[in-house]
Design an enzyme around this catalytic site. Sequence first.
Site, PDB file in Angstrom:
ATOM      1  N   ARG A 178       0.811  -1.218   0.000  1.00  0.00           N
ATOM      2  CA  ARG A 178       0.000   0.000   0.000  1.00  0.00           C
ATOM      3  C   ARG A 178       0.846   1.272   0.000  1.00  0.00           C
ATOM      4  O   ARG A 178       0.352   2.338  -0.375  1.00  0.00           O
ATOM      5  CB  ARG A 178      -1.007  -0.021   1.154  1.00  0.00           C
ATOM      6  CG  ARG A 178      -2.173  -0.960   0.868  1.00  0.00           C
ATOM      7  CD  ARG A 178      -3.185  -0.908   1.981  1.00  0.00           C
ATOM      8  NE  ARG A 178      -2.681  -1.547   3.175  1.00  0.00           N
ATOM      9  CZ  ARG A 178      -3.027  -2.764   3.588  1.00  0.00           C
ATOM     10  NH1 ARG A 178      -3.892  -3.463   2.910  1.00  0.00           N
ATOM     11  NH2 ARG A 178      -2.520  -3.274   4.688  1.00  0.00           N
ATOM     12  N   GLU A 197       4.658 -11.943  14.903  1.00  0.00           N
ATOM     13  CA  GLU A 197       4.211 -12.595  16.137  1.00  0.00           C
ATOM     14  C   GLU A 197       4.707 -14.050  16.170  1.00  0.00           C
ATOM     15  O   GLU A 197       5.200 -14.536  17.177  1.00  0.00           O
ATOM     16  CB  GLU A 197       2.690 -12.541  16.193  1.00  0.00           C
ATOM     17  CG  GLU A 197       2.151 -12.672  17.589  1.00  0.00           C
ATOM     18  CD  GLU A 197       0.652 -12.441  17.620  1.00  0.00           C
ATOM     19  OE1 GLU A 197       0.081 -12.018  16.600  1.00  0.00           O
ATOM     20  OE2 GLU A 197       0.072 -12.725  18.683  1.00  0.00           O
TER      21      GLU A 197
HETATM   22  P1  AMP Z   1       3.640  -3.316  11.356  1.00  0.00           P
HETATM   23  O1  AMP Z   1       4.879  -3.926  10.805  1.00  0.00           O
HETATM   24  O2  AMP Z   1       3.067  -4.067  12.515  1.00  0.00           O
HETATM   25  O3  AMP Z   1       3.809  -1.836  11.663  1.00  0.00           O
HETATM   26  O4  AMP Z   1       2.506  -3.443  10.237  1.00  0.00           O
HETATM   27  C1  AMP Z   1       2.431  -2.525   9.224  1.00  0.00           C
HETATM   28  C2  AMP Z   1       1.810  -3.085   7.962  1.00  0.00           C
HETATM   29  O5  AMP Z   1       0.675  -3.938   8.236  1.00  0.00           O
HETATM   30  C3  AMP Z   1       1.329  -1.933   7.112  1.00  0.00           C
HETATM   31  O6  AMP Z   1       1.889  -2.113   5.826  1.00  0.00           O
HETATM   32  C4  AMP Z   1      -0.175  -2.028   7.104  1.00  0.00           C
HETATM   33  O7  AMP Z   1      -0.621  -1.973   5.775  1.00  0.00           O
HETATM   34  C5  AMP Z   1      -0.533  -3.373   7.736  1.00  0.00           C
HETATM   35  N1  AMP Z   1      -1.449  -3.249   8.907  1.00  0.00           N
HETATM   36  C6  AMP Z   1      -1.152  -3.589  10.193  1.00  0.00           C
HETATM   37  N2  AMP Z   1      -2.194  -3.361  11.016  1.00  0.00           N
HETATM   38  C7  AMP Z   1      -3.189  -2.848  10.246  1.00  0.00           C
HETATM   39  C8  AMP Z   1      -4.521  -2.378  10.511  1.00  0.00           C
HETATM   40  N3  AMP Z   1      -5.064  -2.396  11.735  1.00  0.00           N
HETATM   41  N4  AMP Z   1      -5.253  -1.910   9.472  1.00  0.00           N
HETATM   42  C9  AMP Z   1      -4.720  -1.875   8.231  1.00  0.00           C
HETATM   43  N5  AMP Z   1      -3.486  -2.302   7.924  1.00  0.00           N
HETATM   44  C10 AMP Z   1      -2.710  -2.787   8.899  1.00  0.00           C
END
Ligand code: AMP
Length: 184
Positions: A67, A104
């Site tokens: 995205r 996780e």
């Molecule tokens: P992180 O590595 O945990 O910061 O996850 C980030 C990635 O996961 C981003 O590229 C987001 O597109 C996706 N993502 C994680 N949580 C969500 C959420 N609650 N809603 C939408 N996309 C999410």
Amino acid sequence: MVTLNSVDKEYLLSTIRDIPDFPQPGINFKDITTLLNNAKAFKFLMDHLEARYKNYDLDFIAGIDSRGFIFGAPLADRLGIGFVPIRKQGKLPYTTIGEKYSLEYGFDEVEVHIDAFNCDKEKAKVLMIDDLIATGGTAKAAANLINQAGANCVEACFLINLIFLEGDKDLKIKTPVYSVLEVD
Ligand code: AMP
């Protein structure tokens, strides 16, 4: 430093849909497709990003798979600079460098082409962009990758920061962080 006022933030937030329990119970998924198919909202966001970054003297925008590509590529075009995709492992065809990060359960890996940030400067100035920061694992790995590829990650930009997860805490040690919207 260009930021949005609270009325503009509320407007943008109102164009993003919440999907409870997707893709698994307990996750409140931020569905940005309702912002993207709203021409006024998408233009409003892109105008804001262009206004914020036009004087940063950037050389590249690096968008995180997938995205981050949606906002990163048009922003690069508006600023008249190159776009670099940071992709999940195994997708890029040329020689890559990679950075693993923990999930996780298990791990994932992001990659970039080894020559992606080549330019006439010794160190390219790069803006990293993604739609959302949750735990910050993906963003931290991507920032490391940009620096390992010989460039300078001058800021990490997100449309949404899920601030209760504090994912930006460690990232801020590596690079300044800007979130258009902060969500509790
Ligand atoms: P992180 O590595 O945990 O910061 O996850 C980030 C990635 O996961 C981003 O590229 C987001 O597109 C996706 N993502 C994680 N949580 C969500 C959420 N609650 N809603 C939408 N996309 C999410």
